[in-house]
Design a protein around this motif. Structure first.
Motif, PDB file in Angstrom:
ATOM      1  N   GLY A   1      10.020  -2.851   7.721  1.00  0.00           N
ATOM      2  CA  GLY A   1       8.715  -2.203   7.581  1.00  0.00           C
ATOM      3  C   GLY A   1       8.724  -0.810   8.181  1.00  0.00           C
ATOM      4  N   TRP A   2       9.369  -0.667   9.344  1.00  0.00           N
ATOM      5  CA  TRP A   2       9.478   0.646   9.987  1.00  0.00           C
ATOM      6  C   TRP A   2      10.322   1.591   9.128  1.00  0.00           C
ATOM      7  CZ3 TRP A   2       7.397   4.083  12.771  1.00  0.00           C
ATOM      8  CH2 TRP A   2       8.145   5.142  13.317  1.00  0.00           C
TER       9      TRP A   2
ATOM     10  N   GLY B   1       0.816  -1.215   0.000  1.00  0.00           N
ATOM     11  CA  GLY B   1       0.000   0.000   0.000  1.00  0.00           C
ATOM     12  C   GLY B   1       0.841   1.254   0.000  1.00  0.00           C
ATOM     13  N   LEU B   2       1.922   1.238   0.780  1.00  0.00           N
ATOM     14  CA  LEU B   2       2.820   2.386   0.853  1.00  0.00           C
ATOM     15  C   LEU B   2       3.490   2.641  -0.489  1.00  0.00           C
ATOM     16  CD1 LEU B   2       4.138   4.541   2.648  1.00  0.00           C
ATOM     17  CD2 LEU B   2       5.901   2.852   3.222  1.00  0.00           C
TER      18      LEU B   2
ATOM     19  N   GLY C   1       2.274   6.977  -6.708  1.00  0.00           N
ATOM     20  CA  GLY C   1       1.349   7.991  -7.210  1.00  0.00           C
ATOM     21  C   GLY C   1       1.902   9.393  -7.131  1.00  0.00           C
ATOM     22  N   ILE C   2       2.885   9.604  -6.242  1.00  0.00           N
ATOM     23  CA  ILE C   2       3.497  10.938  -6.145  1.00  0.00           C
ATOM     24  C   ILE C   2       4.942  10.918  -6.663  1.00  0.00           C
ATOM     25  CG2 ILE C   2       2.001  11.731  -4.281  1.00  0.00           C
ATOM     26  CD1 ILE C   2       4.235  11.089  -2.297  1.00  0.00           C
TER      27      ILE C   2
ATOM     28  N   GLY D   1       7.997   6.859   3.943  1.00  0.00           N
ATOM     29  CA  GLY D   1       6.675   7.245   3.477  1.00  0.00           C
ATOM     30  C   GLY D   1       6.110   8.435   4.234  1.00  0.00           C
ATOM     31  N   LEU D   2       6.316   8.448   5.547  1.00  0.00           N
ATOM     32  CA  LEU D   2       5.760   9.542   6.356  1.00  0.00           C
ATOM     33  C   LEU D   2       6.311  10.900   5.966  1.00  0.00           C
ATOM     34  CD1 LEU D   2       5.693   7.857   9.905  1.00  0.00           C
ATOM     35  CD2 LEU D   2       3.724   8.459   8.467  1.00  0.00           C
ATOM     36  N   LYS D   3       7.528  10.927   5.445  1.00  0.00           N
ATOM     37  CA  LYS D   3       8.121  12.201   5.021  1.00  0.00           C
ATOM     38  C   LYS D   3       7.365  12.820   3.852  1.00  0.00           C
ATOM     39  CE  LYS D   3      12.831  10.907   6.417  1.00  0.00           C
ATOM     40  NZ  LYS D   3      14.186  10.573   5.936  1.00  0.00           N
TER      41      LYS D   3
END
Length: 197
Positions: free
Chosen positions: A185-186, A113-114, A120-121, A192-194
């Motif tokens: 995973g972390w 999913g990530l 997409g970006i 991704g969070l960035k």
């Protein structure tokens, strides 16, 4: 386009139901032996589809899309069938080994999913060396668990417990893969969070 690397990748996807059927009967050593051979063949094609694509300059969008899907389908199918048939059990903790398989499956879904979100970006996430070790542990683990079903008499006794050697190696490396799964995973999640508001 159907190049040889893509055909090899597709062959892995098509073979997953055959592998699952062979593993459905845990008291059938011959089936598990054939399953182990099929699993090894699928692993070999996994190596060669990428190698040939790079060597022939035939890396395609279809191959980039299908290769990780083929890997995840195979891993998920094997973990689910082995869980359903009670293979992910062992001394001391019983069926808690299922938790290691669950961790691996959840991470695969989350990272997929990530990657879809980041794609997409226009952000790519390269595979780290630690993630490759995770994959190695995972593949060895599942192969050993299958081999344990093929060789039920290959046992040893320790502290009053008689255990199947390949099966025990499989459970041990499954936990190793689960631990590496959490770490990698972390790592992917931090990247991704960035890119999230």
């Amino acid at each position: 386009m159907l190049t040889l690397p893509n055909i090899l990748t597709l062959s892995r996807i098509v073979t997953v139901p055959v592998l699952a059927a062979l593993l459905w009967f845990p008291r059938w050593p011959l089936g598990y032996g054939i399953g182990f051979a099929v699993y090894c063949l699928m692993g070999i094609t996994d190596y060669f589809d990428g190698y040939l694509a790079r060597a022939q300059g035939a890396v395609s969008k279809l191959g980039i899309f299908l290769d990780p899907i083929a890997d995840k389908i195979m891993v998920a199918a094997v973990i689910l069938v082995l869980t359903a048939q009670g293979v992910l059990t062992g001394p001391y903790v019983g069926d808690m080994h299922v938790i290691a398989g669950l961790v691996i499956l959840l991470r695969e879904i989350a990272v997929s999913g990530l990657r879809e979100f980041l794609g997409g970006i226009q952000v790519s996430v390269p595979v780290s060396k630690l993630a490759k070790w995770k994959t190695t542990f995972q593949m060895v683990s599942l192969g050993a668990l299958i081999l344990g079903g093929a060789l039920p008499g290959w046992t040893a006794t320790l502290d009053g417990f008689t255990f199947n050697l390949p099966h025990t190696v499989g459970l041990t490396t499954l936990w190793g893969a689960a631990a590496l799964t959490l770490v990698t995973g972390w790592d992917y999640l931090r990247v991704g969070l960035k890119h999230m508001d």
